[in-house]
Design a protein around this motif. Sequence first.
Motif, PDB file in Angstrom:
ATOM      1  N   SER A 192     -83.250 -19.945   4.589  1.00 10.98           N
ATOM      2  CA  SER A 192     -83.554 -18.514   4.495  1.00 10.98           C
ATOM      3  C   SER A 192     -82.546 -17.771   3.629  1.00 10.98           C
ATOM      4  CB  SER A 192     -83.592 -17.885   5.895  1.00 10.98           C
ATOM      5  OG  SER A 192     -82.374 -18.113   6.577  1.00 10.98           O
ATOM      6  N   TRP A 241     -94.140 -17.610   2.496  1.00 11.09           N
ATOM      7  CA  TRP A 241     -95.031 -17.246   3.590  1.00 11.09           C
ATOM      8  C   TRP A 241     -96.472 -17.701   3.383  1.00 11.09           C
ATOM      9  CZ3 TRP A 241     -94.159 -16.925   8.273  1.00 11.09           C
ATOM     10  CH2 TRP A 241     -95.000 -16.269   9.176  1.00 11.09           C
ATOM     11  N   LEU A 244     -97.119 -22.478   7.157  1.00  8.67           N
ATOM     12  CA  LEU A 244     -96.898 -21.127   6.646  1.00  8.67           C
ATOM     13  C   LEU A 244     -98.141 -20.593   5.929  1.00  8.67           C
ATOM     14  CD1 LEU A 244     -93.233 -21.512   5.323  1.00  8.67           C
ATOM     15  CD2 LEU A 244     -94.012 -20.537   7.492  1.00  8.67           C
ATOM     16  N   ASP A 255     -90.903 -16.926  -2.423  1.00  5.62           N
ATOM     17  CA  ASP A 255     -91.308 -16.615  -1.055  1.00  5.62           C
ATOM     18  C   ASP A 255     -92.204 -17.747  -0.553  1.00  5.62           C
ATOM     19  OD1 ASP A 255     -91.651 -14.026   0.928  1.00  5.62           O
ATOM     20  OD2 ASP A 255     -93.404 -15.333   0.941  1.00  5.62           O
ATOM     21  N   GLN A 307     -89.709 -14.897   3.605  1.00  2.22           N
ATOM     22  CA  GLN A 307     -90.993 -15.210   4.238  1.00  2.22           C
ATOM     23  C   GLN A 307     -91.715 -13.903   4.554  1.00  2.22           C
ATOM     24  OE1 GLN A 307     -91.046 -17.961   7.505  1.00  2.22           O
ATOM     25  NE2 GLN A 307     -89.694 -19.414   6.515  1.00  2.22           N
TER      26      GLN A 307
END
Length: 231
Positions: free
Chosen positions: A70, A121, A210, A119, A75
């Motif tokens: 992270s 996500w 994800l 990213d 995310q």
Amino acid sequence: MEQLLKKHQRLEINGLLLTIGVTVAIAIGGMIEIIPPLFIRSSVPAEPGVKPYSALELAGRDIYIREGCSGCHSQMIRPFHWEAVRFGRDDNDENVYSTAGEYVYDRPFLWGSKRTGPDLWRESDLRNAEWHYRHFKDPTMQGEMAYSTHPAYPWLYEKRIDVEEIVRSMEVLDLFGTYAGQNAVYISRARAELEGKREIDGMVAYMMKLGRDRRESIDGLRKEKKLTVQE
């Protein structure tokens, strides 16, 4: 009014009284902010189709946190055109932007604030499991991504997942209502699901989680609408 000012002045010049007063004020404010949410099951309902992490996905998430991922990856896709173009499929697709209901099972949140890497996500929309198995071992993908600054993680291919540690994590998460009282079912599945699995299996499973739940939910709704129109 003058008497009130004198009392206030007395409080300001007395360090002990001022400290006690500030402490009491912070304690009262803290209790008002902290205690009510403890008795609320969830102030944000889960998005339709969003499910808790399986044992293997949870193991991968723990590894993601342990390795500091992270620090370079966010995310959370914000509702801006350039975010959708860069990290999603297209900005006309309601599956692109992140919503609060997608994070109800995330403890802690891994939104991140730095994007040295992309990213993640909606990662399951963009790359498959095979790609990730290759990428974690050789981030340059044998020269295909020579510019990559992503480190290699060879130890993930060797180390086995600690089954008991993940089971304990699931028990703690159940205290927050994550498994809605079905913890015994999830744990019984966990032991079989994690048996003989390496850490890389968990990490890839997490990558494939994800964005998947919401995409499948939306795709299902679209299919239902299409069938309804045809009828």
